[in-house]
Design a protein around this motif. Structure first.
Motif, PDB file in Angstrom:
ATOM      1  N   SER A  79      11.811 -24.342 -80.478  1.00 52.36           N
ATOM      2  CA  SER A  79      12.611 -24.332 -79.262  1.00 52.36           C
ATOM      3  C   SER A  79      14.038 -24.670 -79.649  1.00 52.36           C
ATOM      4  O   SER A  79      14.272 -25.488 -80.537  1.00 52.36           O
ATOM      5  CB  SER A  79      12.098 -25.379 -78.262  1.00 52.36           C
ATOM      6  OG  SER A  79      10.807 -25.036 -77.817  1.00 52.36           O
ATOM      7  N   LEU A  80      14.979 -24.022 -78.989  1.00 56.65           N
ATOM      8  CA  LEU A  80      16.387 -24.283 -79.229  1.00 56.65           C
ATOM      9  C   LEU A  80      16.978 -24.943 -77.997  1.00 56.65           C
ATOM     10  O   LEU A  80      16.760 -24.478 -76.879  1.00 56.65           O
ATOM     11  CB  LEU A  80      17.120 -22.975 -79.535  1.00 56.65           C
ATOM     12  CG  LEU A  80      16.536 -22.125 -80.660  1.00 56.65           C
ATOM     13  CD1 LEU A  80      17.282 -20.817 -80.786  1.00 56.65           C
ATOM     14  CD2 LEU A  80      16.547 -22.889 -81.971  1.00 56.65           C
ATOM     15  N   VAL A  81      17.694 -26.016 -78.202  1.00 55.64           N
ATOM     16  CA  VAL A  81      18.364 -26.736 -77.125  1.00 55.64           C
ATOM     17  C   VAL A  81      19.848 -26.706 -77.455  1.00 55.64           C
ATOM     18  O   VAL A  81      20.256 -27.184 -78.511  1.00 55.64           O
ATOM     19  CB  VAL A  81      17.860 -28.194 -77.033  1.00 55.64           C
ATOM     20  CG1 VAL A  81      18.587 -28.948 -75.944  1.00 55.64           C
ATOM     21  CG2 VAL A  81      16.355 -28.231 -76.800  1.00 55.64           C
ATOM     22  N   THR A  82      20.636 -26.123 -76.564  1.00 49.24           N
ATOM     23  CA  THR A  82      22.053 -25.937 -76.829  1.00 49.24           C
ATOM     24  C   THR A  82      22.894 -26.603 -75.754  1.00 49.24           C
ATOM     25  O   THR A  82      22.597 -26.462 -74.562  1.00 49.24           O
ATOM     26  CB  THR A  82      22.395 -24.425 -76.850  1.00 49.24           C
ATOM     27  OG1 THR A  82      21.507 -23.768 -77.740  1.00 49.24           O
ATOM     28  CG2 THR A  82      23.820 -24.194 -77.294  1.00 49.24           C
ATOM     29  N   ALA A  83      23.937 -27.310 -76.162  1.00 46.68           N
ATOM     30  CA  ALA A  83      24.883 -27.881 -75.210  1.00 46.68           C
ATOM     31  C   ALA A  83      25.642 -26.749 -74.530  1.00 46.68           C
ATOM     32  O   ALA A  83      26.051 -25.789 -75.188  1.00 46.68           O
ATOM     33  CB  ALA A  83      25.862 -28.822 -75.913  1.00 46.68           C
ATOM     34  N   LEU A  99      28.218 -24.175 -78.616  1.00 46.06           N
ATOM     35  CA  LEU A  99      27.979 -23.915 -80.046  1.00 46.06           C
ATOM     36  C   LEU A  99      27.446 -25.100 -80.842  1.00 46.06           C
ATOM     37  O   LEU A  99      27.663 -25.179 -82.055  1.00 46.06           O
ATOM     38  CB  LEU A  99      29.254 -23.383 -80.709  1.00 46.06           C
ATOM     39  CG  LEU A  99      29.837 -22.122 -80.094  1.00 46.06           C
ATOM     40  CD1 LEU A  99      31.147 -21.756 -80.781  1.00 46.06           C
ATOM     41  CD2 LEU A  99      28.855 -20.965 -80.161  1.00 46.06           C
ATOM     42  N   LEU A 100      26.744 -26.008 -80.185  1.00 42.83           N
ATOM     43  CA  LEU A 100      26.111 -27.109 -80.899  1.00 42.83           C
ATOM     44  C   LEU A 100      24.768 -27.356 -80.242  1.00 42.83           C
ATOM     45  O   LEU A 100      24.668 -27.361 -79.005  1.00 42.83           O
ATOM     46  CB  LEU A 100      26.973 -28.372 -80.826  1.00 42.83           C
ATOM     47  CG  LEU A 100      26.518 -29.547 -81.686  1.00 42.83           C
ATOM     48  CD1 LEU A 100      26.612 -29.200 -83.174  1.00 42.83           C
ATOM     49  CD2 LEU A 100      27.356 -30.776 -81.388  1.00 42.83           C
ATOM     50  N   GLY A 101      23.742 -27.537 -81.050  1.00 43.58           N
ATOM     51  CA  GLY A 101      22.434 -27.718 -80.448  1.00 43.58           C
ATOM     52  C   GLY A 101      21.424 -28.326 -81.390  1.00 43.58           C
ATOM     53  O   GLY A 101      21.764 -28.864 -82.451  1.00 43.58           O
ATOM     54  N   THR A 138      26.288 -34.879 -75.559  1.00 41.71           N
ATOM     55  CA  THR A 138      25.076 -34.281 -74.991  1.00 41.71           C
ATOM     56  C   THR A 138      23.998 -34.085 -76.051  1.00 41.71           C
ATOM     57  O   THR A 138      22.836 -34.451 -75.846  1.00 41.71           O
ATOM     58  CB  THR A 138      25.427 -32.936 -74.319  1.00 41.71           C
ATOM     59  OG1 THR A 138      26.374 -33.186 -73.266  1.00 41.71           O
ATOM     60  CG2 THR A 138      24.205 -32.246 -73.756  1.00 41.71           C
ATOM     61  N   VAL A 139      24.372 -33.532 -77.190  1.00 39.26           N
ATOM     62  CA  VAL A 139      23.391 -33.264 -78.246  1.00 39.26           C
ATOM     63  C   VAL A 139      22.858 -34.572 -78.843  1.00 39.26           C
ATOM     64  O   VAL A 139      21.650 -34.710 -79.051  1.00 39.26           O
ATOM     65  CB  VAL A 139      23.993 -32.337 -79.318  1.00 39.26           C
ATOM     66  CG1 VAL A 139      23.126 -32.285 -80.568  1.00 39.26           C
ATOM     67  CG2 VAL A 139      24.185 -30.934 -78.748  1.00 39.26           C
ATOM     68  N   LEU A 140      23.722 -35.533 -79.100  1.00 35.52           N
ATOM     69  CA  LEU A 140      23.265 -36.801 -79.680  1.00 35.52           C
ATOM     70  C   LEU A 140      22.399 -37.587 -78.694  1.00 35.52           C
ATOM     71  O   LEU A 140      21.394 -38.184 -79.091  1.00 35.52           O
ATOM     72  CB  LEU A 140      24.449 -37.633 -80.155  1.00 35.52           C
ATOM     73  CG  LEU A 140      25.197 -37.033 -81.355  1.00 35.52           C
ATOM     74  CD1 LEU A 140      26.427 -37.872 -81.694  1.00 35.52           C
ATOM     75  CD2 LEU A 140      24.282 -36.873 -82.555  1.00 35.52           C
ATOM     76  N   ARG A 141      22.753 -37.571 -77.407  1.00 34.35           N
ATOM     77  CA  ARG A 141      21.918 -38.228 -76.383  1.00 34.35           C
ATOM     78  C   ARG A 141      20.546 -37.579 -76.346  1.00 34.35           C
ATOM     79  O   ARG A 141      19.509 -38.261 -76.326  1.00 34.35           O
ATOM     80  CB  ARG A 141      22.592 -38.132 -75.006  1.00 34.35           C
ATOM     81  CG  ARG A 141      21.750 -38.759 -73.878  1.00 34.35           C
ATOM     82  CD  ARG A 141      22.132 -38.249 -72.496  1.00 34.35           C
ATOM     83  NE  ARG A 141      21.703 -36.864 -72.372  1.00 34.35           N
ATOM     84  CZ  ARG A 141      22.430 -35.904 -71.838  1.00 34.35           C
ATOM     85  NH1 ARG A 141      23.637 -36.130 -71.394  1.00 34.35           N
ATOM     86  NH2 ARG A 141      21.943 -34.684 -71.754  1.00 34.35           N
TER      87      ARG A 141
END
Length: 165
Positions: A79-83, A99-101, A138-141
């Protein structure tokens, strides 16, 4: 020169998605949910994948993506989770990819993805510093919360998404 930002628009009335490349995709499913928007579309030009499932979670600033394998016997991919910045009204949802996920495999460790694309976009001004800060936070959280909940579905439930991913 600043490149254009990767933005796609979903027309919920006509169940179509307009990609940054100029391609229009007819969606198999486009459902408003309590937590956001769920989409499904075929990927006829992809030799490995029959379709894409995407959930837009505006309160979390995230887009979740899963590709359905063409073969019934193939293993489900990560699964890909992207900001993302997600804006919506009654007719359309607009998503700006930051462009970060994260890539979340069914087994194994979650990892940060697209960090080089992200760094390049911040460096050349495609992504503003305020958006970069938002994406990193968002990504780090999300990574930290996933670590605490040990599973994508458990984390989604914790975040109020009762449906199984």
């Amino acid at each position: 020169m600043i490149a254009s930002r990767p933005v796609d628009v979903v027309d919920v009335v006509n169940a179509q998605r307009y990609l940054p490349s100029g391609i229009t995709q007819q969606l198999e499913a486009c459902r408003l949910q309590r937590w956001g928007l769920s989409l499904e579309c075929p990927t006829p030009d992809d030799p490995a994948h029959a379709g894409e499932i995407t959930w837009l979670l505006p309160e979390l600033g995230l887009r979740l993506t899963q590709y359905r394998p063409r073969s019934r016997h193939a293993r489900r991919g990560s699964s890909l989770v992207t900001a993302a910045r997600i804006e919506w009204d009654t007719r359309s949802w607009t998503t700006t990819d930051l462009l970060l996920g994260l890539e979340i495999p069914e087994q194994g460790a979650t990892r940060v993805i697209r960090s080089e694309d992200f760094a390049d976009a911040v460096s050349d001004g495609t992504i503003r510093l305020s958006e970069a800060d938002y994406a990193l936070h968002t990504v780090l959280r999300t990574l930290d919360e996933l670590r605490l909940h040990h599973d994508l579905n458990q984390w989604l439930a914790h975040r109020g998404v009762a449906e199984q991913w």
